[in-house]
Design an enzyme around this catalytic site. Sequence first.
Site, short mmCIF file in Angstrom:
data_model
loop_
_atom_site.label_atom_id
_atom_site.label_comp_id
_atom_site.label_asym_id
_atom_site.label_seq_id
_atom_site.Cartn_x
_atom_site.Cartn_y
_atom_site.Cartn_z
N ASP A 1 47.69 38.36 34.29
CA ASP A 1 46.39 38.72 35.19
C ASP A 1 45.09 38.62 34.81
OD1 ASP A 1 45.80 40.28 37.52
OD2 ASP A 1 45.53 41.91 36.59
N GLU A 2 44.31 38.79 35.72
CA GLU A 2 42.34 38.18 35.38
C GLU A 2 42.60 37.21 34.57
OE1 GLU A 2 40.34 39.33 37.30
OE2 GLU A 2 41.63 41.17 38.23
N ALA A 3 43.11 35.87 34.30
CA ALA A 3 43.15 34.74 33.20
C ALA A 3 41.67 33.78 33.20
CB ALA A 3 43.99 34.16 34.16
N CYS B 1 32.51 32.49 51.95
CA CYS B 1 32.78 31.17 52.09
C CYS B 1 31.39 30.28 51.43
CB CYS B 1 32.58 30.09 53.60
SG CYS B 1 31.14 30.95 54.57
N LYS C 1 45.47 38.35 44.51
CA LYS C 1 46.38 37.42 42.92
C LYS C 1 47.45 38.39 42.46
CE LYS C 1 42.30 36.99 42.08
NZ LYS C 1 41.31 36.97 42.76
N MET D 1 37.93 36.49 44.43
CA MET D 1 38.41 38.40 45.14
C MET D 1 38.92 38.16 46.17
SD MET D 1 35.65 40.01 42.85
CE MET D 1 36.23 41.36 43.01
N ALA E 1 42.12 37.70 46.83
CA ALA E 1 43.30 36.79 47.85
C ALA E 1 44.65 37.39 47.92
CB ALA E 1 42.93 35.59 47.18
#
Length: 211
Positions: free
Chosen positions: A87-89, A182, A15, A11, A13
């Site tokens: 989107d939100e694939a 991370c 997109k 999340m 990033a």
Amino acid sequence: MAKLYFYYSTMNAGKSTVLLQSSYNYRERGMNTLILSPEIDTRFGSGKVASRIGIESESVSFNTSDNLLNLVRNETRINPLHCVLVDEAQFLTRTQVRQLSDVCDDLDIPVLAYGLRTDFQGNLFEGSEHLLAWADTLTELKTICHCGRKATMVLRVSESGQVIRDGEQVQIGGNERYQTVCRLHFKEAIYQRAEDELPLLDSNEPRQSER
């Protein structure tokens, strides 16, 4: 031949920002695009894709029972399409990923899909799993953890900020429900026992973070 592209990340990033920019680039050159978004995601309203930086665009909503090949084919009968963007694939089904590959192979229209790779437990979403397997081109969109390392995982948190380890895979939310981290901090949050879960708080056994 048209290709199926999968842009994946954790999340926050960007997109949706990249998706909207890609659509704009096509339209600026007089080409038509079709933006698809899952109807389950209503954070910004139905039939809309919006980014955190304030840009947005209308979209066509779909659910898991929709045939995306037929949906796109019907759109081409109205106007020629030069690109399909999803989107939100991660919310796609396996069958819908195959249908998107058919859009590329049968209709010769490139498909750009954007989505999360893994959920709050570190497991692949159905859509992401099959996009990773079927896409012609894979691109990671990067962001960072609070420690400065590359963020690859996401944590689900409660209203009080406590990490949630169990629950349904799909729960729509933004920064108030999810944190991008991370792998190291994901493992510490998910697998390291909280102090109130320790059998003996005065035990001499070192904690994981102290080893």
